[in-house]
Design an enzyme around this catalytic site. Structure first.
Site, short mmCIF file in Angstrom:
data_model
loop_
_atom_site.label_atom_id
_atom_site.label_comp_id
_atom_site.label_asym_id
_atom_site.label_seq_id
_atom_site.Cartn_x
_atom_site.Cartn_y
_atom_site.Cartn_z
N LYS A 189 0.88 -1.46 -0.08
CA LYS A 189 -0.18 -0.05 -0.03
C LYS A 189 0.87 1.35 0.01
CE LYS A 189 -4.56 -1.93 1.51
NZ LYS A 189 -4.10 -3.43 1.85
C1 LIG Z 1 -4.59 -4.17 1.10
C2 LIG Z 1 -4.00 -5.63 1.07
C3 LIG Z 1 -4.26 -6.63 0.07
C4 LIG Z 1 -5.74 -6.48 -0.93
O1 LIG Z 1 -5.51 -5.51 -1.62
P1 LIG Z 1 -6.94 -4.77 -2.51
O2 LIG Z 1 -6.30 -3.83 -3.47
O3 LIG Z 1 -7.72 -4.35 -1.69
O4 LIG Z 1 -7.49 -6.09 -3.19
C5 LIG Z 1 -4.04 -7.99 0.00
N1 LIG Z 1 -2.65 -8.00 0.77
C6 LIG Z 1 -2.31 -7.03 1.59
C7 LIG Z 1 -1.00 -7.23 2.63
C8 LIG Z 1 -2.83 -5.65 1.91
O5 LIG Z 1 -2.32 -4.88 2.57
#
Ligand SMILES: *Cc1c(COP(=O)(O)O)cnc(C)c1O
Length: 461
Positions: free
Chosen positions: A110
């Protein structure tokens, strides 16, 4: 390039407008008016992630920012990564690689989307001489990435609601140990859904805002986050085969933002074979791809908490663009009654999904098993989210042609209890996570009510 909503009413918006607005006024999600096309011959020779970003990002920002300004912004956007080129790609067998996206400051992918978001928020606020409040709820990695990305910008104050819940201690401590005057982690005695309801009401009421102050959302529906993620799909395709052959990507999925960025990259010209939508036992997306059944169920807590969702908000973008050919009237009809009425497409339309998508749902036991066998076979440890994507590849192997890239979205050190359950021991814990463990936590505890939370924000705004 302007933007419009999937539901058709809110349209002709500039990049800056949709950046600061987040969700469209009609309840839909913003989409670009067309898919900008890349020049593969130029792109395939780029070396670094930042160079790729300098090519991709300006394709979407021209309505508000000069290209030179965006390029300068990108020189300073992604920071505190532990890999020299931000990302590492590790080949584990002839046909399979791991795309390690967790080398940023909060050790989850993220950081890519939120550092880009924060840089553009800051630039816009400076230009307009305004300030902003970031207000959000988090079940895992979004809160820490948002806090980290915004903490050094004086014009942005972050108020992040943290439910008593399923996130790991390290995930929580990444938010409560920052100790910056414009960061306010708030521990709420309620569930993630309670927190989200409070945030939703906050966006309706806006009673705690000052004059000339924006209220910004950091959830994954903001288009700027998608842009940041599109860049690493192109980057990996350049590194693996110079964009010469289509790849499969296996994506551990929650809100569908990461999958949608992969789809967007393909619409812009990246060769793509299949996207594997890998989910945990919160399986609404799996049920859609398997049986044309997109119906909301209550969330269950799993060992991959950042994927614990009841509905996948970015999925509306795929319904609109891929299935409905940008028919906003139909999209509006489907989503106006959702979730009370489940989404089921006409069979002839739904069948299109097999051209591009495979899906698998992986329960906690299989996730742990995969973490163990992955270590035995390849000698390194993956986190539970990554394991969901890796397990899905194992199960779907027979249906896959071409090379496959498994997205690794978080560092395993974020989930020590789960590693213990899998009898796995990490040798190297990144310094930034190790330090967090011993820092003092500072966070207020507030009951789960709009009034008390809004009062707290007013007091600290
Ligand atoms: C947010 C997150 C996801 C999911 O991602 P999306 O874009 O919401 O599908 C998967 N793995 C981790 C570690 C995350 O922080």
């Amino acid at each position: 390039m302007l933007f419009h909503s999937t539901r058709g009413q809110d349209k002709d918006k500039t990049f800056e407008q949709i950046l600061m607005q987040g969700l469209a006024d009609d309840g839909g999600l913003f989409m670009p008016d067309y898919w900008p096309q890349v020049d593969i011959e130029y792109l395939k020779n780029l070396e670094s992630f930042i160079d790729v970003a300098k090519y991709i990002v300006p394709l979407y920002t021209g309505s508000s920012f000069k290209k030179e300004d965006v390029i300068e912004l990108l020189n300073n956007t992604w920071h505190n990564f532990e890999e020299q080129d931000l990302i590492k790609i590790t080949q584990i067998k002839q046909s399979t690689s791991i795309l390690e996206l967790y080398h940023g400051p909060t050790a989850a992918f993220k950081d890519f989307g939120l550092q880009l978001a924060a840089a553009f928020f800051n630039k816009t606020l400076q230009t307009q001489n305004k300030t902003a409040i970031v207000f959000g709820a988090t079940s895992g990695d979004t809160g820490s990435a948002a806090i980290d990305a915004c903490k050094d910008f004086e014009v942005i104050k972050s108020f992040i609601l943290i439910p008593h819940g399923n996130m790991s201690e390290i995930q929580r401590k990444q938010m409560t140990t920052v100790q910056s005057p414009n960061v306010h982690p708030i521990i709420v005695d309620g569930t993630f859904d309670d927190c989200q309801d409070i945030v939703k009401n906050g966006f309706k009421q806006r009673s705690f805002l000052k004059k000339n102050q924006y209220l910004l959302a950091v959830n994954s529906i903001n288009w700027v986050r998608i842009i940041g993620q599109i860049c690493y799909y192109f980057y990996s395709a350049i590194k693996i085969n110079k964009l010469s052959k289509p790849l499969n990507f296996s994506v551990p999925t929650g809100n569908f933002g990461n999958v949608f960025a992969c789809y967007a990259a393909s619409k812009m010209g990246m060769p793509l074979s299949k996207i594997i939508v890998a989910v945990n036992s919160n399986d609404i997306l799996y049920r859609f791809f398997k049986n044309n059944d997109y119906s909301k169920k209550t969330v269950s807590e799993t060992i991959s908490p950042s994927m614990d969702i009841s509905v996948a908000s970015n999925f509306e973008r795929l319904i609109y663009d891929f299935f409905l050919n940008s028919n906003s009237e139909l999209c509006n009809k489907l989503y106006n009654n959702f979730p009370e009425v489940s989404i089921k497409l006409e069979d002839s339309i739904w069948k299109k999904s097999s051209e591009l998508f495979l899906s698998h749902s992986v329960d906690d036991d299989a996730t742990i098993q995969c973490m163990k066998s992955f270590y035995e076979q390849h000698g390194f440890i993956i986190d539970p989210h990554t394991a969901v994507a890796a397990h899905a590849v194992n199960r779907l192997e027979e249906e896959l042609m071409n090379e496959t890239v498994i997205l690794s979205t978080a560092h395993p050190a974020k989930f020590p209890n789960i590693l213990r359950n899998a009898d796995l021991k990490l040798k190297n814990i990144p310094k930034r996570l190790d330090e967090v463990k011993n820092k003092k936590e500072v966070a207020v505890n507030i009951p789960s009510s709009d009034k008390s939370i809004f009062e707290y924000i007013i007091k600290h705004n």
